[in-house]
Design an enzyme around this catalytic site. Sequence first.
Site, PDB file in Angstrom:
ATOM      1  N   GLU A  65      31.956  36.303  -4.513  1.00  0.00           N
ATOM      2  CA  GLU A  65      30.833  36.049  -3.185  1.00  0.00           C
ATOM      3  C   GLU A  65      29.636  35.057  -3.363  1.00  0.00           C
ATOM      4  OE1 GLU A  65      27.382  39.013  -3.226  1.00  0.00           O
ATOM      5  OE2 GLU A  65      28.593  40.055  -4.571  1.00  0.00           O
ATOM      6  N   ASP A  69      28.524  32.867  -0.707  1.00  0.00           N
ATOM      7  CA  ASP A  69      26.842  32.182  -0.197  1.00  0.00           C
ATOM      8  C   ASP A  69      26.678  31.356   0.397  1.00  0.00           C
ATOM      9  OD1 ASP A  69      24.214  33.977   0.281  1.00  0.00           O
ATOM     10  OD2 ASP A  69      23.950  32.798  -2.176  1.00  0.00           O
ATOM     11  N   ASP A 138      29.357  41.955   0.802  1.00  0.00           N
ATOM     12  CA  ASP A 138      29.918  41.225  -0.546  1.00  0.00           C
ATOM     13  C   ASP A 138      30.893  40.683   0.428  1.00  0.00           C
ATOM     14  OD1 ASP A 138      27.840  41.845  -1.597  1.00  0.00           O
ATOM     15  OD2 ASP A 138      28.080  43.217  -2.320  1.00  0.00           O
ATOM     16  N   GLU A 141      31.180  37.233   2.120  1.00  0.00           N
ATOM     17  CA  GLU A 141      30.964  36.367   2.032  1.00  0.00           C
ATOM     18  C   GLU A 141      32.125  36.289   0.511  1.00  0.00           C
ATOM     19  OE1 GLU A 141      26.456  36.513   0.838  1.00  0.00           O
ATOM     20  OE2 GLU A 141      27.664  37.471  -0.089  1.00  0.00           O
TER      21      GLU A 141
END
Length: 253
Positions: A65, A69, A138, A141
């Site tokens: 994650e 991101d 989450d 990502e």
Amino acid sequence: MTIRKKGSQHKAGTFSEKIKNQFQVLQQELNISFQNTALLYQAFTHSSYVNEHRRKLYTDNERLEFLGDAVLELSVSKYLFEKYPQMSEGELTKLRASIVCEPSLVVFANELQFGQFVLLGKGEELTGGRERPALLADVFESFVGALYLDQGLDNVVAFLERVVFPKIEVGAFSHVMDFKSQLQEMVQQTNNGPLHYEIVDEKGPAHNRTFISRVLLNDKELGMGRGKSKKEAEQQAAQSAMNAFKQLEQEEA
């Protein structure tokens, strides 16, 4: 000398055939085939699942994650930088933030039905974790992070070109990209008079309408645009007019 990527701590063989089959279905639906399926499993493994299967030595998706991101922000930034040359740094930042924020990521994840593939602990499952916005954001990502490690940035961009970028192009974030206000400000600087928008055509069936709009200044057409709503079409027409103004300025410079 060949440099091999460090593998995930996941061992694909430790998952049941049912779970493997589920992720095979996901890959088919996405038209993406992972070279290292362990990364794919990890992207969908919630910490609650790891906690309930401690002896299996699974790895949750939190590190993926973190990586996803950054990859997502870079990919969206590059797209916006190239797509909207007239936008200032502040405008680009505001638009990017609206695209990579949690509510937007939840929309992307839901459209891909990511929620049904998440590996959850029983407690998290019973409390509605599969539909929890933060969890879905989450996972999206994490998937981007896994795809980046498995196949590189170009394939991440190809994925986003199918899932994210089209939404930007059709005005899903037009509430951030207020081109009409920006165009009005540009026109007011030269005191050229009021702008006028009009719908010149409508195409398609009622449930899938496309509107075509144009923006006029003193009865002179400045730009045209299309969209799934009249507002969207007007925003696109304003953007077209702004691009024309920018082009004219560059030619006169």
